[in-house]
Design a protein around this motif. Structure first.
Motif, PDB file in Angstrom:
ATOM      1  N   TRP A 141      -0.775   9.572   0.563  1.00  0.00           N
ATOM      2  CA  TRP A 141       0.515   8.948   0.273  1.00  0.00           C
ATOM      3  C   TRP A 141       0.679   7.619   1.000  1.00  0.00           C
ATOM      4  O   TRP A 141       0.045   7.368   2.014  1.00  0.00           O
ATOM      5  CB  TRP A 141       1.662   9.902   0.585  1.00  0.00           C
ATOM      6  N   ARG A 147       4.103   6.031   1.076  1.00  0.00           N
ATOM      7  CA  ARG A 147       5.493   5.888   1.532  1.00  0.00           C
ATOM      8  C   ARG A 147       6.219   7.221   1.379  1.00  0.00           C
ATOM      9  O   ARG A 147       5.712   8.139   0.727  1.00  0.00           O
ATOM     10  CB  ARG A 147       6.227   4.821   0.724  1.00  0.00           C
ATOM     11  N   THR A 148       7.413   7.305   1.983  1.00  0.00           N
ATOM     12  CA  THR A 148       8.285   8.451   1.766  1.00  0.00           C
ATOM     13  C   THR A 148       9.555   7.961   1.078  1.00  0.00           C
ATOM     14  O   THR A 148       9.933   6.792   1.208  1.00  0.00           O
ATOM     15  CB  THR A 148       8.657   9.164   3.085  1.00  0.00           C
ATOM     16  N   THR A 149      10.198   8.853   0.354  1.00  0.00           N
ATOM     17  CA  THR A 149      11.423   8.473  -0.356  1.00  0.00           C
ATOM     18  C   THR A 149      12.589   8.350   0.613  1.00  0.00           C
ATOM     19  O   THR A 149      12.649   9.063   1.620  1.00  0.00           O
ATOM     20  CB  THR A 149      11.774   9.496  -1.452  1.00  0.00           C
ATOM     21  N   SER A 208      15.034  12.141   0.255  1.00  0.00           N
ATOM     22  CA  SER A 208      14.501  13.434   0.697  1.00  0.00           C
ATOM     23  C   SER A 208      13.363  13.319   1.706  1.00  0.00           C
ATOM     24  O   SER A 208      13.006  14.306   2.343  1.00  0.00           O
ATOM     25  CB  SER A 208      14.003  14.228  -0.514  1.00  0.00           C
ATOM     26  N   SER A 229      10.290  12.836   0.911  1.00  0.00           N
ATOM     27  CA  SER A 229       9.054  13.364   0.341  1.00  0.00           C
ATOM     28  C   SER A 229       8.024  12.244   0.167  1.00  0.00           C
ATOM     29  O   SER A 229       8.368  11.102  -0.116  1.00  0.00           O
ATOM     30  CB  SER A 229       9.319  14.062  -0.991  1.00  0.00           C
ATOM     31  N   ARG A 253       5.152   9.853  -1.362  1.00  0.00           N
ATOM     32  CA  ARG A 253       4.822   9.294  -2.679  1.00  0.00           C
ATOM     33  C   ARG A 253       3.472   8.603  -2.571  1.00  0.00           C
ATOM     34  O   ARG A 253       3.170   7.979  -1.556  1.00  0.00           O
ATOM     35  CB  ARG A 253       5.878   8.286  -3.143  1.00  0.00           C
ATOM     36  N   ASP A 300       5.563   3.122  -6.506  1.00  0.00           N
ATOM     37  CA  ASP A 300       5.305   4.278  -5.649  1.00  0.00           C
ATOM     38  C   ASP A 300       4.262   3.985  -4.576  1.00  0.00           C
ATOM     39  O   ASP A 300       4.085   4.767  -3.656  1.00  0.00           O
ATOM     40  CB  ASP A 300       4.852   5.482  -6.475  1.00  0.00           C
ATOM     41  N   ARG A 324      13.780   3.988   3.479  1.00  0.00           N
ATOM     42  CA  ARG A 324      14.101   2.698   2.863  1.00  0.00           C
ATOM     43  C   ARG A 324      13.636   1.542   3.741  1.00  0.00           C
ATOM     44  O   ARG A 324      13.488   1.676   4.958  1.00  0.00           O
ATOM     45  CB  ARG A 324      15.598   2.587   2.591  1.00  0.00           C
TER      46      ARG A 324
END
Length: 98
Positions: free
Chosen positions: A41, A43-45, A48, A50, A52, A63, A93
């Motif tokens: 992965w 990055r993370t969202t 949540s 999670s 990506r 993504d 973010r």
């Protein structure tokens, strides 16, 4: 998940992902290098958290965002690998500095 089918030989370079040295081939996309890592992965969202991973590999889905050489939200699928590149997985973010 993925692996390189050939040895890059003289075209091989070293980049750093989250501080760890990683072998890559000069000019290949950063996203493909990251997909070969145990943690594929990038990055993370923001909501949540999670993970990506690169999906479209052509700059449409976003993504594959990561921090590259201190610049956040870089599309790794459109970024060619260069020797000494420093990459950090992006968490949540993007934070804009003033």
């Amino acid at each position: 998940m993925f692996r390189k089918l050939h040895d890059p030989g003289a075209e091989g370079v070293t980049i750093y992902i989250d501080g760890e040295a990683v072998a890559a081939e000069a000019g290949e996309s950063l996203a493909t290098v990251m997909l070969r890592q145990p943690k594929a992965w990038t990055r993370t969202t923001p909501v949540s958290g999670s993970p990506r991973a690169p999906y479209c590999l052509m700059g449409v889905c976003f993504d594959c965002l990561a921090e590259v050489d201190g610049i956040a939200s870089v599309q790794t699928c459109l970024t060619p690998v260069t020797a000494g590149m420093r990459v950090a997985r992006q968490h949540g973010r993007r934070v804009l500095s003033a």
